[in-house]
Design an enzyme around this catalytic site. Structure first.
Site, short mmCIF file in Angstrom:
data_model
loop_
_atom_site.label_atom_id
_atom_site.label_comp_id
_atom_site.label_asym_id
_atom_site.label_seq_id
_atom_site.Cartn_x
_atom_site.Cartn_y
_atom_site.Cartn_z
N GLY A 47 0.82 -1.22 0.00
CA GLY A 47 0.00 0.00 0.00
C GLY A 47 0.84 1.26 0.00
O GLY A 47 0.52 2.24 -0.65
N CYS A 48 1.96 1.22 0.74
CA CYS A 48 2.85 2.38 0.80
C CYS A 48 3.46 2.66 -0.57
O CYS A 48 3.65 3.81 -0.96
CB CYS A 48 3.95 2.15 1.82
N SER A 49 3.78 1.59 -1.29
CA SER A 49 4.40 1.74 -2.61
C SER A 49 3.40 2.15 -3.67
O SER A 49 3.65 3.06 -4.46
CB SER A 49 5.04 0.41 -3.03
N LEU A 53 3.56 6.61 -1.34
CA LEU A 53 4.75 7.20 -1.96
C LEU A 53 4.47 7.63 -3.39
O LEU A 53 4.82 8.73 -3.80
CB LEU A 53 5.92 6.21 -1.91
#
Length: 156
Positions: A47-49, A53
């Site tokens: 999810g962060c990628s 971000l």
């Protein structure tokens, strides 16, 4: 520790950029600037990628046009992992990735959350606007969200 609030100063903590010898005092870095700081549980978390971000990378030119001088991502990882993540996602020159390997900054901000599946303390997802080191706006993901991104404000 209580979470940092609007009107409070960002704590003076050493973070690391690319290698352990490249120490960055976050409060010195953002002094006198309009900055976005956002935190994620870790590099390469799906999810962060895909969302977090990536959203800041895609909007970096627009954000800079609005006067933001730095866009900083902080994660509880070592600097080598964060650097590799940045290169793999095309963040360089758009988003600065600062490692918080011992979660000192994350804990000082009151943004720590326990994620045993990722090795212990990690950062909850958040984003904030700071001006001259003072928090002007802050958005934090809901409690116990773990690895899923729930809120639009910090998942641009």
């Amino acid at each position: 520790m209580n979470r940092i609030q609007v009107g409070e100063k960002i704590p003076s903590v050493i973070l690391y950029e690319e290698i352990p010898d490249n120490e960055i005092n976050i409060s010195n870095l953002i002094a006198g600037k309009k900055v976005i700081i956002f935190g994620v549980p870790g590099a390469f978390v799906p999810g962060c990628s895909r969302v977090h971000l990536r959203g800041f990378i895609e909007k970096s030119d627009e954000l800079r046009a609005k006067g933001y001088e730095e866009i900083i991502c902080v994660a509880v990882n070592d600097p080598f992992v964060l650097s590799a993540w940045g290169w793999s996602k095309g963040a360089n020159e758009k988003v600065r990735l600062l490692a918080d390997p011992m979660a000192r900054f994350t804990q000082a901000m009151g943004m720590g959350t326990e994620m045993p599946e990722l090795g212990g303390t990690r950062s909850r997802r958040y984003s904030m606007v700071t001006i001259n080191g003072i928090v002007r706006e802050i958005f934090t993901d809901v409690d116990n969200v773990k690895l899923m991104c729930q809120g639009p404000k910090f998942c641009i």
